[in-house]
Every structure is written in structure tokens, then in C-alpha cells.
Design a protein around this motif. Structure first.
Motif, short mmCIF file in Angstrom:
data_model
loop_
_atom_site.label_atom_id
_atom_site.label_comp_id
_atom_site.label_asym_id
_atom_site.label_seq_id
_atom_site.Cartn_x
_atom_site.Cartn_y
_atom_site.Cartn_z
N ALA A 215 0.81 -1.22 0.00
CA ALA A 215 0.00 0.00 0.00
C ALA A 215 0.85 1.27 0.00
N LEU A 216 2.16 1.14 0.17
CA LEU A 216 3.04 2.30 0.09
C LEU A 216 3.28 2.67 -1.37
N ASP A 217 3.53 3.94 -1.62
CA ASP A 217 3.87 4.37 -2.98
C ASP A 217 5.36 4.18 -3.27
N THR A 218 6.19 4.52 -2.28
CA THR A 218 7.64 4.48 -2.47
C THR A 218 8.31 4.11 -1.15
N LEU A 219 9.35 3.29 -1.22
CA LEU A 219 10.17 2.99 -0.06
C LEU A 219 11.58 3.49 -0.32
N ILE A 220 12.13 4.23 0.63
CA ILE A 220 13.53 4.64 0.61
C ILE A 220 14.26 3.71 1.57
N VAL A 221 15.16 2.91 1.02
CA VAL A 221 15.75 1.82 1.81
C VAL A 221 17.26 1.97 1.91
N PRO A 222 17.82 1.66 3.08
CA PRO A 222 19.28 1.74 3.24
C PRO A 222 19.96 0.56 2.57
N LEU A 223 21.23 0.73 2.27
CA LEU A 223 22.00 -0.39 1.73
C LEU A 223 23.45 -0.25 2.17
N VAL A 224 24.15 -1.37 2.07
CA VAL A 224 25.57 -1.38 2.41
C VAL A 224 26.43 -1.16 1.18
N GLY A 225 25.98 -1.67 0.04
CA GLY A 225 26.71 -1.50 -1.20
C GLY A 225 25.78 -1.53 -2.39
N PHE A 226 26.23 -0.95 -3.51
CA PHE A 226 25.43 -0.98 -4.74
C PHE A 226 26.39 -0.91 -5.93
N ASP A 227 25.85 -1.25 -7.10
CA ASP A 227 26.65 -1.17 -8.31
C ASP A 227 25.93 -0.35 -9.37
N ALA A 228 26.52 -0.25 -10.56
CA ALA A 228 25.98 0.61 -11.62
C ALA A 228 24.69 0.08 -12.22
N GLN A 229 24.32 -1.15 -11.88
CA GLN A 229 23.05 -1.72 -12.33
C GLN A 229 21.96 -1.60 -11.25
N ALA A 230 22.26 -0.85 -10.20
CA ALA A 230 21.33 -0.66 -9.07
C ALA A 230 21.06 -1.96 -8.32
N ASN A 231 22.01 -2.89 -8.36
CA ASN A 231 21.92 -4.05 -7.49
C ASN A 231 22.29 -3.62 -6.07
N ARG A 232 21.65 -4.22 -5.08
CA ARG A 232 21.78 -3.79 -3.69
C ARG A 232 22.41 -4.88 -2.84
N MET A 233 23.34 -4.48 -1.97
CA MET A 233 23.81 -5.36 -0.90
C MET A 233 23.26 -4.78 0.41
N GLY A 234 22.43 -5.56 1.09
CA GLY A 234 21.88 -5.12 2.37
C GLY A 234 22.74 -5.60 3.53
#
Length: 210
Positions: free
Chosen positions: A128-147
Motif C-alpha cells: 500500500a506504500l507508494d515508495t520505499l527509501i531503503v538503506p543499503l551497504v553496497g550498490f553497483d551501476a546496475q542498481a543491485n543492492r547489498m543489504g
């Protein structure tokens, strides 16, 4: 080079990236937060959101909370993730405002009190949320996330992998947390984009915007 699919390699990378953000000075953290929020204000997924989730930063995480007055002026309802009681590593999303009673959870992170969160009128299901702003530990140029490795967001947002209506997921981090490439695991929930204090990287990786 050791594969990042190897658990020990991933733990080592997490330690390295957490160390990078932890050595930033208070001034650098504050400036990064302000720069991040300017990036976020330009995103259509944030501009059009009426119900949005963000987080309270710990351990050097980049701080999205300078957005709170801007959300208030726009009459946006803000929610925070809360560790869901009696459920393994999943989250509730609970209303957050000036009078929300707060407590520290088992990780030492402030969150809305469980008794407040338990009332259904005070929380929303993730879909039911429109957008989530989520923390991450790492990311790459393809927007892959390490939590952080606990899988809280992946479990709570697993419905997204099944298709259908879903909120936008915007990962946020310091620019120094970007790496060349990250592995994609079968359980990873894909992000819409990653915003740092320097740029926005979209998951379609067609371009990043400085």
C-alpha cells in the motif's frame, strides 16, 4: 578474485563498505545527507508519492531525514520499518510523526513502539506504500543492492517478485559505497533506482544522472 556469491566474501565486503562510511566526518555526513535529499526530491517516484517509507540512520548510514519537513509541507504520510513481532526477519511499516512513541529495537535502532505499531490504523502493508527509501551497504551501476544480510526487506517485499502493483524501491547510500559489480541472488528484490550524494543509478542502467 573470490566470488561474491561466497558468504565469507560477502561478509568481508560488507565490513569494508561499512568501514568506508563510518570514517566519514560529521560534516561530510551532513553534507552527503543534504546532497542526497536534493537528488531524491528530483525523482518522480518521490515527487508523486503520498505514502512513503524511509528509515532512521545508524552506523554511518546516509541520512534521509532532512526530507521530513519537505514531506510535511507536501502532506505526505511517512512510515518507518519496524521489526515485526513473532515473525522471522520481516517488517511492519508504521506511521511516523512528531508524537509517535519510539523505542530502541534489538539492534539499537529507534523505531515506533510495538504497542503503537500493533494497532492496524497506525500501519500499512508494504504493497500500500507508494515508495520505499531503503538503506543499503553496497550498490553497483546496475542498481543491485547489498543489504545488511538479515533479509528483512527481501522477505517483507517478496510479493514484488510475483508481479502486479508494487511500490517503487529507492536504495540510498554514500557514493563511496558503490562497487564495480554485485551478484544477484534469487531472493533479491530488485530496486527501481539507487540514489547517492552524487548521482542516481536506475535499474535499467541506461544512464545515471549526476
Amino acid at each position: 578474485m573470490e566470488s561474491l556469491h561466497d558468504p565469507e566474501a560477502k561478509r568481508a565486503l560488507r565490513r569494508q563498505l561499512r568501514r568506508k562510511r563510518s570514517i566519514l566526518s560529521r560534516h561530510e555526513q551532513r553534507q552527503a545527507a543534504l546532497n542526497l535529499c536534493q537528488q531524491l526530491k528530483r525523482l518522480p517516484e518521490v515527487q508523486r508519492a503520498r505514502r512513503i517509507s524511509l528509515y532512521l540512520p545508524v552506523n554511518g548510514e546516509i541520512d534521509p531525514t532532512p526530507l521530513l519537513p519537505w514531506f510535511q509541507k507536501r502532506n505526505v504520510d511517512v512510515y518507518l520499518p519496524v521489526l515485526r513481532p513473532l515473525s522471522a526477519n520481516s517488517l511492519w511499516f508504521v506511521a511516523y510523526h512528531a508524537h509517535t512513541p519510539m523505542v530502541k529495537n534489538r539492534f539499537g535502532i529507534l523505531e515506533p513502539d510495538t504497542r503503537f505499531a500493533a494497532h492496524r490504523r497506525n500501519r500499512l502493508p508494504a504493497w500500500a506504500l507508494d515508495t520505499l527509501i531503503v538503506p543499503l551497504v553496497g550498490f553497483d551501476a546496475q542498481a543491485n543492492r547489498m543489504g545488511m544480510g538479515g533479509g528483512f526487506y527481501d522477505r517483507s517485499l517478496a510479493f514484488i517478485r510475483r508481479g502486479g502493483p508494487a511500490p517503487a524501491l529507492i536504495g540510498v547510500a554514500h557514493a563511496c559505497q558503490q562497487v564495480d559489480t554485485l551478484p544477484v541472488e534469487p531472493w533479491d528484490v530488485p530496486l527501481t533506482a539507487v540514489a547517492s550524494d552524487r548521482a542516481v543509478v536506475r535499474a535499467d542502467k541506461k544512464k545515471s544522472r549526476p
